[in-house]
Structure formats: C-alpha cells, structure tokens
Design an enzyme around this catalytic site. Structure first.
Site, PDB file in Angstrom:
ATOM      1  CE  LYS A   1       5.380 -41.076  13.002  1.00 40.47           C
ATOM      2  NZ  LYS A   1       5.493 -39.852  13.820  1.00 40.47           N
TER       3      LYS A   1
ATOM      4  CE  LYS B   1      -0.336 -39.997  17.276  1.00 35.88           C
ATOM      5  NZ  LYS B   1       0.813 -40.685  16.693  1.00 35.88           N
TER       6      LYS B   1
ATOM      7  CE  LYS C   1       4.685 -49.732  18.609  1.00 32.50           C
ATOM      8  NZ  LYS C   1       5.879 -48.895  18.392  1.00 32.50           N
TER       9      LYS C   1
END
Ligand code: TRP
Length: 342
Positions: free
Chosen positions: A111, A197, A194
C-alpha cells in the site's frame, strides 16, 4: 459462547470479492457465535478519504451487512469510530508491537509503494489497530480473506506478548477462519489481478448494487480465451486447480470459481458439469446465477440506503452494545498496565 469479530472498510465500490470473500460468510456465523461486525472507518482513513463521502460509505457497508442477512438483533453491527476503546487499546498495542514485526507486513509494503516516506503513520500501525479491534472483545474467531492472515498472526503475537510482559491471561488465542482460495475473486478483465475497488475500469468488477443489466454486460464482456471449458482431469485428486493450470487460463478459472462460489457448490462439481462447454453458453448460465444471487441483495441494499435514519439507529444500538463489552476489557488492560484510575 465463542466470539467472532470481523470488519470491512468503508472505501466504496463494494464488489463481488467483498461479498463472496467476506460479507456472505459472516451470515451463518451469527447463529453459532456471539458476533460483532464492524465498519472499520478508522482503518479507512489510514489513506486519504473524502470526508464528504465517509458517512455514505459507512452506511453502504452497513446496508451490505444487513442486506446479506446479518441480523442486527443477533450480531452487533457498528462503526469503529463510535467506540473510543478501539483507539485506546490500539495505543497500548502501539507500545507492545515491535517495529521489526510491523516492518514485515507485506500489506504495508504494497500500500505504501515506493513512496514510503509519504505514507501515513496510521497506515504503518494499522495492524495494531486491527489487533485492538479483535482483542477488545476477546474475540477468538476472525473470518478474513487470505490477505489478512499475516495481520492476524501479528494480532496473535501482540496478545501473547501483552499477556507475557504483564504476567496476565487477559487475551485468548486467536483462530483465523481463513476463507478458502475458492472465494478469491479476480478482475473480470485480467484474471491475474484481484477484483479491486480501485481498478480504473468499472468493467473489472461486479459491485453489490449492480442490477441485472449491468451484471449481464460485465459478464458478457469478461475476458476469456477461445477454448472450451476444461474437464476434471486437469484438477488434483482433491479437486483443486494446480497453480500452473490456473496460470494458463486465469480468466477461465476465475469465472468457474465465481460460479461455484455463487452456487455454493464444489468447484470440481461445476467443472464436471460444464466440461467442453463454450464460454458463450457458460456466461449465460453464470449471468442467470449471479442475477439470482446478487439481485435481491443489491435491491435490499438500495432500499436500506434510502433509509439512513434506520441504518444510523442500527449503528447507534450496535455501538452502545459494543461499548458495554469493551469497557470492562479496557479496564482490565489499564489495570494490568498500572494506569491510575480514580
Ligand atoms: N484489515 C481488514 C481489511 O482490510 C479489515 C479489518 C479491520 C478487520 N479490523 C479487523 C478484519 C478485525 C478482521 C478483524 O480487510
């Protein structure tokens, strides 16, 4: 009764991966465990969130929980920031967890990316807050996806170090209920990524509020290959997909996996049934199944979102019940640490 805790971040675009990989699996647990399902808004702000969106997105996750079948009379449904003890226990855990432990967290590395210096301190200590979420209620069972397993191991280490350092037996062992790889949902555009969002393409994901037309379009346009569907002979004896086999046709295995998860059937069963079929026919069947399974959930979510007063009352009630459970545990912790309480 053993206790379950899990959380979902209010960061928008709740998709099929969130539903199949997390939310749907919470529902049956409420009957056999004391359960708490949290909207982890304090986790969400470890990266920038538009303040104008936070309330809506918090209500959206709540609506998804309820629409999926979580009963707020059985389970405690609340948002994290309404229970101050999460932050209070997290501070204690900031002082228990070692920098060396946090430095091993792969999610922080992912991240934070290359620009680590610009990552928030909150993102770095996020796993300590997650440990606090769980241990504040002495929860023993935590349903999470594969990607959260490392954080659960850290929570376990924090619990054990706290008990050891302060010579207490406050925190229990944590048992991950890691939800199988069958529920790892990949992007509809690229089976190696994956479902996410934050993928710039809306076509890469089915969101929980998609209606029949959107679901049909996204499945119709999903990336596939020109071959017919494989048969069971490519599976292992246990009916699993070998990694090399999956890597050859990632999109195909993703769609088959989604079908099996939606139908709540074994993948090998679905493969046996569909062997030799063309994608066009399989996609029709998948669309029908997805519309049948997701349609009512999306409709109910939209209905609930039109009644924010009701959602907020559920969260207020949940927060009050959560505070009542958290208070005595935090008091035990403060006592062990030696804080003066007057
Ligand atoms: N970190 C989890 C995620 O991003 C969310 C989460 C926060 C959580 N606290 C938790 C999950 C406690 C389980 C238990 O998916």
């Amino acid at each position: 009764m053993a206790r379950v805790f899990s959380g979902v971040q209010p960061t928008g675009n709740l998709h099929l991966g969130n539903y199949l990989g997390a939310i749907r699996n919470f529902v049956p647990l409420q009957d056999s465990y004391d359960s708490l399902y949290c909207v982890v808004d304090m986790h969400a702000v470890t990266v920038w969130q538009d303040p104008a969106q936070m309330k809506t997105l918090t209500r959206e996750v709540t609506a998804a929980y309820l629409a999926a079948g979580i009963d707020p009379k059985k389970a405690i449904v609340f948002n994290q920031s309404q229970v101050a003890a999460h932050a209070e226990l997290a501070w204690i855990f900031n002082c228990v967890a070692r920098l060396g432990w946090l430095n091993r967290m792969t999610q922080f590395k992912d991240k934070a990316g290359k620009n680590r210096e610009k990552a928030s301190a909150g993102l770095y200590v996020y796993p300590n807050l997650m440990a606090a979420d769980i241990l504040l209620y002495k929860a023993t069972h935590v349903p999470v996806g594969e990607d959260q397993k490392q954080h659960l191991e850290l929570a376990h280490d924090i619990a054990q170090k706290f008990n050891h350092d302060y010579a207490v037996e406050i925190f229990p062992q944590i048992e991950p209920l890691v939800l199988g790889s069958a529920t790892r949902v990949m992007s509809l555009r690229d089976g190696k990524k994956k479902m996410s969002k934050s993928d710039p393409s809306d076509m890469s994901r089915i969101v929980m509020t998609d209606g029949p037309d959107e679901i049909a379009k996204k499945i119709r346009k999903a990336t596939t290959d020109p071959n017919a569907l494989p048969g069971v002979e490519v599976l292992t004896e246990k009916g699993e997909v070998p990694d090399e086999t999956r890597a050859e046709r990632p999109e195909c295995w993703n769609l088959l996996g989604i079908y099996a998860a939606l139908a709540e059937r074994a993948l090998s069963d679905v493969v046996a049934e569909r062997a030799g079929q063309q994608f066009s026919a399989f996609k029709k069947a998948l669309t029908e199944l997805a519309v049948e399974q997701l349609g009512p959930v999306g409709t109910e979510m939209k209905r609930l979102m039109n009644d924010p007063g009701y959602i907020d009352s559920v969260l207020a009630d949940g927060a009050a019940r959560a505070r009542a459970l958290a208070g005595p545990v935090l008091a035990e912790v403060y006592d062990a640490v030696g804080f003066l309480r007057s």
